[in-house]
Design a protein around this motif. Structure first.
Motif, PDB file in Angstrom:
ATOM      1  N   GLY A 101     -62.706  11.202  19.058  1.00 49.92           N
ATOM      2  CA  GLY A 101     -62.044  12.448  19.422  1.00 49.92           C
ATOM      3  C   GLY A 101     -60.770  12.662  18.621  1.00 49.92           C
ATOM      4  O   GLY A 101     -60.034  11.710  18.333  1.00 49.92           O
ATOM      5  N   LEU A 102     -60.514  13.906  18.266  1.00 45.69           N
ATOM      6  CA  LEU A 102     -59.265  14.277  17.595  1.00 45.69           C
ATOM      7  C   LEU A 102     -58.254  14.590  18.690  1.00 45.69           C
ATOM      8  O   LEU A 102     -58.445  15.497  19.505  1.00 45.69           O
ATOM      9  CB  LEU A 102     -59.491  15.490  16.691  1.00 45.69           C
ATOM     10  N   THR A 103     -57.192  13.792  18.733  1.00 47.10           N
ATOM     11  CA  THR A 103     -56.148  13.918  19.755  1.00 47.10           C
ATOM     12  C   THR A 103     -54.792  13.697  19.085  1.00 47.10           C
ATOM     13  O   THR A 103     -54.719  13.382  17.901  1.00 47.10           O
ATOM     14  CB  THR A 103     -56.321  12.858  20.856  1.00 47.10           C
ATOM     15  N   GLY A 104     -53.755  13.826  19.862  1.00 46.70           N
ATOM     16  CA  GLY A 104     -52.425  13.536  19.335  1.00 46.70           C
ATOM     17  C   GLY A 104     -52.322  12.104  18.832  1.00 46.70           C
ATOM     18  O   GLY A 104     -51.663  11.830  17.833  1.00 46.70           O
ATOM     19  N   ALA A 105     -53.031  11.193  19.482  1.00 48.48           N
ATOM     20  CA  ALA A 105     -53.000   9.787  19.082  1.00 48.48           C
ATOM     21  C   ALA A 105     -53.781   9.526  17.802  1.00 48.48           C
ATOM     22  O   ALA A 105     -53.402   8.669  17.008  1.00 48.48           O
ATOM     23  CB  ALA A 105     -53.537   8.901  20.206  1.00 48.48           C
ATOM     24  N   THR A 106     -54.867  10.250  17.576  1.00 43.94           N
ATOM     25  CA  THR A 106     -55.687  10.010  16.382  1.00 43.94           C
ATOM     26  C   THR A 106     -55.327  10.937  15.225  1.00 43.94           C
ATOM     27  O   THR A 106     -55.811  10.742  14.114  1.00 43.94           O
ATOM     28  CB  THR A 106     -57.193  10.148  16.688  1.00 43.94           C
ATOM     29  N   LEU A 107     -54.494  11.943  15.470  1.00 48.34           N
ATOM     30  CA  LEU A 107     -54.129  12.896  14.418  1.00 48.34           C
ATOM     31  C   LEU A 107     -53.541  12.203  13.198  1.00 48.34           C
ATOM     32  O   LEU A 107     -53.785  12.601  12.063  1.00 48.34           O
ATOM     33  CB  LEU A 107     -53.143  13.937  14.955  1.00 48.34           C
ATOM     34  N   VAL A 108     -52.824  11.125  13.402  1.00 45.77           N
ATOM     35  CA  VAL A 108     -52.209  10.398  12.291  1.00 45.77           C
ATOM     36  C   VAL A 108     -53.255   9.867  11.307  1.00 45.77           C
ATOM     37  O   VAL A 108     -52.965   9.700  10.125  1.00 45.77           O
ATOM     38  CB  VAL A 108     -51.290   9.266  12.821  1.00 45.77           C
ATOM     39  N   THR A 109     -54.480   9.646  11.765  1.00 43.30           N
ATOM     40  CA  THR A 109     -55.541   9.156  10.883  1.00 43.30           C
ATOM     41  C   THR A 109     -56.320  10.295  10.231  1.00 43.30           C
ATOM     42  O   THR A 109     -57.098  10.056   9.315  1.00 43.30           O
ATOM     43  CB  THR A 109     -56.535   8.253  11.640  1.00 43.30           C
ATOM     44  N   ALA A 110     -56.142  11.523  10.717  1.00 40.30           N
ATOM     45  CA  ALA A 110     -56.845  12.685  10.163  1.00 40.30           C
ATOM     46  C   ALA A 110     -56.318  12.981   8.757  1.00 40.30           C
ATOM     47  O   ALA A 110     -55.241  12.504   8.368  1.00 40.30           O
ATOM     48  CB  ALA A 110     -56.635  13.901  11.067  1.00 40.30           C
TER      49      ALA A 110
END
Length: 130
Positions: free
Chosen positions: A6-15
């Motif tokens: 899922g794309l979330t605030g926590a994973t946005l850094v890896t996007a």
């Protein structure tokens, strides 16, 4: 092992970096939007607002942003808009390697499944070059 997360605030850094600060779809015209506040609202109302595809080594191969149409006010002003109120709107799709089109297919299938699971009546997308 490849993973779709899922794309979330926590994973946005890896996007992809182009996605980190972009609020084009979240804003309406020249009005600014605080992306952190938008993320908090989106996650409270919808949950993850997209997906990220990682390869076996954890590298990002692509990402897709989507959510309930009301989260993306820019779409209401487009010539093909507004999106249906009961639809999930795909706003951005990003492929890090154009030689791997199957990644985009996987991201679209993940969006369809997520939309279905959340009770959406459809999945919509507008093409826009800016």
């Amino acid at each position: 092992m490849t993973t779709v997360a899922g794309l979330t605030g926590a994973t946005l850094v890896t996007a992809p970096s182009v996605c980190h600060e972009c609020v084009w779809w979240q804003s309406r015209g020249a009005r600014g939007v605080d992306k952190r506040k938008w993320i908090e609202k989106a996650e409270t109302e919808w949950g993850s607002w997209g997906t990220i595809y990682y390869d076996d080594d954890g590298r990002v191969l692509g990402s897709m942003q989507y959510g309930r149409a009301a989260l993306f006010p820019r779409a209401a002003g487009l010539p093909a808009g507004p999106p249906s109120a009961d639809a999930v709107l795909v706003t951005c799709a990003y492929l890090t390697d154009p030689g791997k089109p199957w990644v985009m297919q996987s991201l679209v299938l993940a969006a369809i499944g997520d939309a279905r699971d959340k009770g959406a009546r459809g999945l919509e997308a507008f093409a826009y070059r800016y």
